[in-house]
Design an enzyme around this catalytic site. Structure first.
Site, PDB file in Angstrom:
ATOM      1  N   GLY A  16      37.787   7.369  58.942  1.00  0.00           N
ATOM      2  CA  GLY A  16      38.415   6.844  60.166  1.00  0.00           C
ATOM      3  C   GLY A  16      37.652   5.630  60.663  1.00  0.00           C
ATOM      4  O   GLY A  16      36.425   5.624  60.633  1.00  0.00           O
TER       5      GLY A  16
ATOM      6  N   ARG B 141      41.116   6.654  53.371  1.00  0.00           N
ATOM      7  CA  ARG B 141      40.638   7.937  52.847  1.00  0.00           C
ATOM      8  C   ARG B 141      41.164   7.970  51.412  1.00  0.00           C
ATOM      9  O   ARG B 141      42.367   7.869  51.193  1.00  0.00           O
ATOM     10  CB  ARG B 141      41.197   9.092  53.672  1.00  0.00           C
ATOM     11  CG  ARG B 141      40.788   9.014  55.154  1.00  0.00           C
ATOM     12  CD  ARG B 141      41.121  10.301  55.883  1.00  0.00           C
ATOM     13  NE  ARG B 141      41.170  10.101  57.328  1.00  0.00           N
ATOM     14  CZ  ARG B 141      40.105  10.157  58.139  1.00  0.00           C
ATOM     15  NH1 ARG B 141      38.917  10.389  57.643  1.00  0.00           N
ATOM     16  NH2 ARG B 141      40.249   9.974  59.435  1.00  0.00           N
TER      17      ARG B 141
ATOM     18  N   ASP C  74      30.725  11.530  57.726  1.00  0.00           N
ATOM     19  CA  ASP C  74      30.093  12.495  56.809  1.00  0.00           C
ATOM     20  C   ASP C  74      30.765  12.502  55.436  1.00  0.00           C
ATOM     21  O   ASP C  74      30.092  12.582  54.408  1.00  0.00           O
ATOM     22  CB  ASP C  74      30.086  13.901  57.437  1.00  0.00           C
ATOM     23  CG  ASP C  74      31.477  14.397  57.804  1.00  0.00           C
ATOM     24  OD1 ASP C  74      32.370  13.568  58.052  1.00  0.00           O
ATOM     25  OD2 ASP C  74      31.672  15.628  57.842  1.00  0.00           O
TER      26      ASP C  74
ATOM     27  N   THR D 296      31.310   6.508  62.768  1.00  0.00           N
ATOM     28  CA  THR D 296      32.389   7.464  63.047  1.00  0.00           C
ATOM     29  C   THR D 296      32.367   7.789  64.531  1.00  0.00           C
ATOM     30  O   THR D 296      31.276   7.923  65.109  1.00  0.00           O
ATOM     31  CB  THR D 296      32.238   8.778  62.233  1.00  0.00           C
ATOM     32  OG1 THR D 296      33.162   9.765  62.744  1.00  0.00           O
ATOM     33  CG2 THR D 296      30.838   9.364  62.301  1.00  0.00           C
TER      34      THR D 296
ATOM     35  N   ASP E 256      33.072  10.518  65.681  1.00  0.00           N
ATOM     36  CA  ASP E 256      32.818  11.961  65.825  1.00  0.00           C
ATOM     37  C   ASP E 256      31.372  12.322  66.158  1.00  0.00           C
ATOM     38  O   ASP E 256      31.101  13.433  66.624  1.00  0.00           O
ATOM     39  CB  ASP E 256      33.225  12.702  64.550  1.00  0.00           C
ATOM     40  CG  ASP E 256      34.735  12.782  64.378  1.00  0.00           C
ATOM     41  OD1 ASP E 256      35.452  12.446  65.333  1.00  0.00           O
ATOM     42  OD2 ASP E 256      35.186  13.192  63.295  1.00  0.00           O
TER      43      ASP E 256
ATOM     44  N   ASP F 108      29.081  13.204  64.222  1.00  0.00           N
ATOM     45  CA  ASP F 108      28.732  14.459  63.548  1.00  0.00           C
ATOM     46  C   ASP F 108      27.782  14.275  62.366  1.00  0.00           C
ATOM     47  O   ASP F 108      27.870  15.002  61.381  1.00  0.00           O
ATOM     48  CB  ASP F 108      30.009  15.199  63.110  1.00  0.00           C
ATOM     49  CG  ASP F 108      30.903  14.353  62.212  1.00  0.00           C
ATOM     50  OD1 ASP F 108      30.620  13.152  62.033  1.00  0.00           O
ATOM     51  OD2 ASP F 108      31.885  14.902  61.683  1.00  0.00           O
TER      52      ASP F 108
ATOM     53  N   ARG G 152      37.450  16.389  64.975  1.00  0.00           N
ATOM     54  CA  ARG G 152      38.063  17.422  64.118  1.00  0.00           C
ATOM     55  C   ARG G 152      37.245  18.706  64.129  1.00  0.00           C
ATOM     56  O   ARG G 152      37.768  19.774  64.372  1.00  0.00           O
ATOM     57  CB  ARG G 152      38.163  16.861  62.698  1.00  0.00           C
ATOM     58  CG  ARG G 152      39.231  17.498  61.877  1.00  0.00           C
ATOM     59  CD  ARG G 152      39.442  16.829  60.547  1.00  0.00           C
ATOM     60  NE  ARG G 152      38.533  15.727  60.276  1.00  0.00           N
ATOM     61  CZ  ARG G 152      38.861  14.643  59.595  1.00  0.00           C
ATOM     62  NH1 ARG G 152      40.084  14.509  59.163  1.00  0.00           N
ATOM     63  NH2 ARG G 152      37.974  13.696  59.338  1.00  0.00           N
TER      64      ARG G 152
HETATM   65  N1  LIG Z   1      33.043  15.390  48.412  1.00  0.00           N
HETATM   66  C1  LIG Z   1      33.419  14.121  48.249  1.00  0.00           C
HETATM   67  N2  LIG Z   1      33.350  13.542  47.033  1.00  0.00           N
HETATM   68  C2  LIG Z   1      33.717  12.270  46.845  1.00  0.00           C
HETATM   69  N3  LIG Z   1      34.210  11.485  47.810  1.00  0.00           N
HETATM   70  C3  LIG Z   1      34.312  11.998  49.034  1.00  0.00           C
HETATM   71  C4  LIG Z   1      33.918  13.326  49.344  1.00  0.00           C
HETATM   72  N4  LIG Z   1      34.144  13.562  50.649  1.00  0.00           N
HETATM   73  C5  LIG Z   1      34.661  12.422  51.141  1.00  0.00           C
HETATM   74  N5  LIG Z   1      34.756  11.481  50.185  1.00  0.00           N
HETATM   75  C6  LIG Z   1      35.321  10.137  50.301  1.00  0.00           C
HETATM   76  O1  LIG Z   1      35.072   9.606  51.592  1.00  0.00           O
HETATM   77  C7  LIG Z   1      36.330   9.331  52.238  1.00  0.00           C
HETATM   78  C8  LIG Z   1      36.186   9.467  53.725  1.00  0.00           C
HETATM   79  O2  LIG Z   1      35.849  10.802  54.064  1.00  0.00           O
HETATM   80  P1  LIG Z   1      36.491  11.507  55.357  1.00  0.00           P
HETATM   81  O3  LIG Z   1      37.965  11.376  55.286  1.00  0.00           O
HETATM   82  O4  LIG Z   1      35.918  12.862  55.443  1.00  0.00           O
HETATM   83  O5  LIG Z   1      36.039  10.581  56.562  1.00  0.00           O
HETATM   84  P2  LIG Z   1      34.609  10.358  57.206  1.00  0.00           P
HETATM   85  O6  LIG Z   1      33.844   9.385  56.403  1.00  0.00           O
HETATM   86  O7  LIG Z   1      33.949  11.678  57.464  1.00  0.00           O
HETATM   87  O8  LIG Z   1      34.999   9.629  58.565  1.00  0.00           O
HETATM   88  P3  LIG Z   1      35.684  10.262  59.882  1.00  0.00           P
HETATM   89  O9  LIG Z   1      35.408  11.734  59.913  1.00  0.00           O
HETATM   90  O10 LIG Z   1      35.048   9.512  60.972  1.00  0.00           O
HETATM   91  O11 LIG Z   1      37.134   9.948  59.780  1.00  0.00           O
HETATM   92  C9  LIG Z   1      37.288  10.296  51.571  1.00  0.00           C
HETATM   93  O12 LIG Z   1      38.635   9.888  51.701  1.00  0.00           O
HETATM   94  C10 LIG Z   1      36.832  10.233  50.124  1.00  0.00           C
HETATM   95  O13 LIG Z   1      37.302   9.089  49.467  1.00  0.00           O
HETATM   96  O1  LIG Z   2      43.415   8.965  61.619  1.00  0.00           O
HETATM   97  P1  LIG Z   2      43.448  10.246  60.884  1.00  0.00           P
HETATM   98  O2  LIG Z   2      43.331  10.062  59.416  1.00  0.00           O
HETATM   99  O3  LIG Z   2      44.595  11.099  61.296  1.00  0.00           O
HETATM  100  O4  LIG Z   2      42.149  11.073  61.276  1.00  0.00           O
HETATM  101  C1  LIG Z   2      41.932  11.671  62.498  1.00  0.00           C
HETATM  102  C2  LIG Z   2      40.526  12.195  62.502  1.00  0.00           C
HETATM  103  O5  LIG Z   2      39.628  11.107  62.397  1.00  0.00           O
HETATM  104  C3  LIG Z   2      38.687  11.150  63.443  1.00  0.00           C
HETATM  105  O6  LIG Z   2      39.197  10.323  64.469  1.00  0.00           O
HETATM  106  C4  LIG Z   2      37.366  10.627  63.035  1.00  0.00           C
HETATM  107  O7  LIG Z   2      37.511   9.332  62.576  1.00  0.00           O
HETATM  108  C5  LIG Z   2      38.663  12.604  63.868  1.00  0.00           C
HETATM  109  O8  LIG Z   2      38.123  12.791  65.153  1.00  0.00           O
HETATM  110  C6  LIG Z   2      40.124  12.953  63.727  1.00  0.00           C
HETATM  111  O9  LIG Z   2      40.294  14.317  63.526  1.00  0.00           O
HETATM  112 MG   LIG Z   3      34.009  12.970  59.135  1.00  0.00          MG
END
Ligand SMILES: Nc1ncnc2c1ncn2[C@@H]1O[C@H](COP(=O)(O)OP(=O)(O)OP(=O)(O)O)[C@@H](O)[C@H]1O
Ligand SMILES: O=P(O)(O)OC[C@H]1O[C@](O)(CO)[C@@H](O)[C@@H]1O
Ligand SMILES: [Mg+2]
Length: 328
Positions: free
Chosen positions: A16, A77, A108, A131, A133, A135, A177
């Site tokens: 995100g 993503r 994360d 992020t 979040d 987290d 989330r």
């Molecule tokens: N276990 C994993 N192995 C490989 N790639 C991963 C893994 N987990 C996440 N990723 C990659 O990182 C991208 C982003 O992860 P995620 O959707 O969990 O968002 P985030 O980085 O935690 O950010 P946010 O929670 O703020 O939206 C995923 O779409 C994927 O491409």
């Molecule tokens: O925009 P998307 O892919 O629906 O993701 C929403 C999620 O992303 C976050 O905004 C973190 O980036 C979470 O708080 C929320 O659950």
């Molecule tokens: Mg995350």
């Protein structure tokens, strides 16, 4: 691990988007230029790495982005990056461009991807926590969290006006989330009647008691903050349950949603992003890899990504207690 000197760094934003990501990209690229490196923008996160959406960056690409919300590199993503084949394609594309190190700005999940990629291909990677979040362990705050809290509180202030005028009870759902950081901050900062977060279960009966007590105390407006990943359900679900038990309340639900991810970054997020961007590049040049740059007690720290992503950063017990005291 590749031992040769770093000359070309790729930077990407993933997951995100978060206000301040642009400021972080700018700082990474500016620091790279300062140390005479070639800098590459990888568009649309890991998806763009797989699709070879990689461009050499020049100074003009990062002009006037510090103050802008979103991420000019775009974010995504990527399901394909979760597969070995996808990551192999991504690595092959990096090699085509001669990119020998990575800065990954994201949450994360994004840092989990960076950790795996480093383990598989040995390409030095440093993470920057981006992020809303908040987290990630290894940093007091993630980039975007402060702006998202400001946005949520500003929105709740407006809801408060109409709630008071109509003596209404509002359930306001904020993002997070699996994390209640935005919720607890918004709850304290907007004088919420209660705050429901994923980390702590609040039985409906207790919320009913709290609301009854507030009615007795002649409180005319009530705002209950609900984190989207709350254990008792989202705002709509909880509102339904409360309606059944307290039918005399005029209840409304507002889901703040993605507006919390937008907007110009706050001064806090700009400064945080700028410090972490420069530190990430310097970290790479000092041989650090598979770590996340963060700030704890106003000091730059590098934490192994494997630790930062553990998911063990918790809402401070003091914050929870303070929110409770202030809502009675
Ligand atoms: N276990 C994993 N192995 C490989 N790639 C991963 C893994 N987990 C996440 N990723 C990659 O990182 C991208 C982003 O992860 P995620 O959707 O969990 O968002 P985030 O980085 O935690 O950010 P946010 O929670 O703020 O939206 C995923 O779409 C994927 O491409
Ligand atoms: O925009 P998307 O892919 O629906 O993701 C929403 C999620 O992303 C976050 O905004 C973190 O980036 C979470 O708080 C929320 O659950
Ligand atoms: Mg995350």
């Amino acid at each position: 691990m590749e031992n040769k000197a770093i000359t070309k760094i790729g930077v990407l934003t993933s997951g995100g988007d978060a206000p301040g990501m642009n400021a972080a990209i700018r700082a990474v690229v500016r620091a790279g230029f300062y140390y005479n490196l070639e800098m590459y923008g990888i568009y649309r996160g890991y998806e763009g790495m797989i699709q070879n959406e990689i461009k050499k960056l020049e100074s003009k690409n990062i002009a006037h982005i510090l103050e802008r919300g979103g991420t000019f590199l775009k974010s995504a993503r990527s399901a394909e990056f979760r597969t070995e084949e996808g990551r192999q394609k991504a690595y092959d594309n990096l090699k085509k461009h001669g990119i020998d190190a990575l800065v990954v700005i994201g949450g994360d999940g994004s840092l989990t991807g960076a950790h795996l990629f480093f383990k598989e291909f040995g390409i030095p990677a440093i993470g920057i926590p981006g992020t809303i979040d908040n987290d990630l362990a290894g940093t007091d705050h993630t980039i975007g969290f402060d702006t998202a809290c400001n946005t949520a509180i500003e929105a709740i202030d407006k809801i408060r006006d109409t709630a008071t005028s109509h003596d209404r009870l509002f359930f306001v759902e904020v993002m997070g989330r699996d994390a209640g950081f935005i919720a607890i901050n918004a709850g304290i900062g907007s004088a919420a009647a209660a705050t429901l977060i994923p980390e702590k279960k609040m039985p409906i009966e207790r919320l009913v008691e709290r609301l009854k007590a507030r009615t007795k105390a002649m409180k005319t407006s009530n705002i209950v903050i609900v984190a989207e990943g709350g254990k008792s359900g989202g705002a709509a679900e909880i509102a339904e349950k409360i309606k059944k038990q307290l039918p005399y309340y005029d209840i409304k639900v507002t889901i703040l949603g993605h507006l919390q991810r937008g907007g110009a970054p706050s001064s806090y997020d700009r400064v945080l992003a700028s410090k972490l961007g420069v530190s990430a590049v310097e970290g790479l040049l000092h041989g650090k890899h598979d770590v996340m740059a963060g700030i704890i007690n106003n000091k730059i720290v590098f934490t192994p990504i494997s630790k930062a992503i553990l998911g063990d950063k918790e809402v401070d017990e003091d914050d929870f207690r303070i929110a409770k005291i202030l809502s009675t």
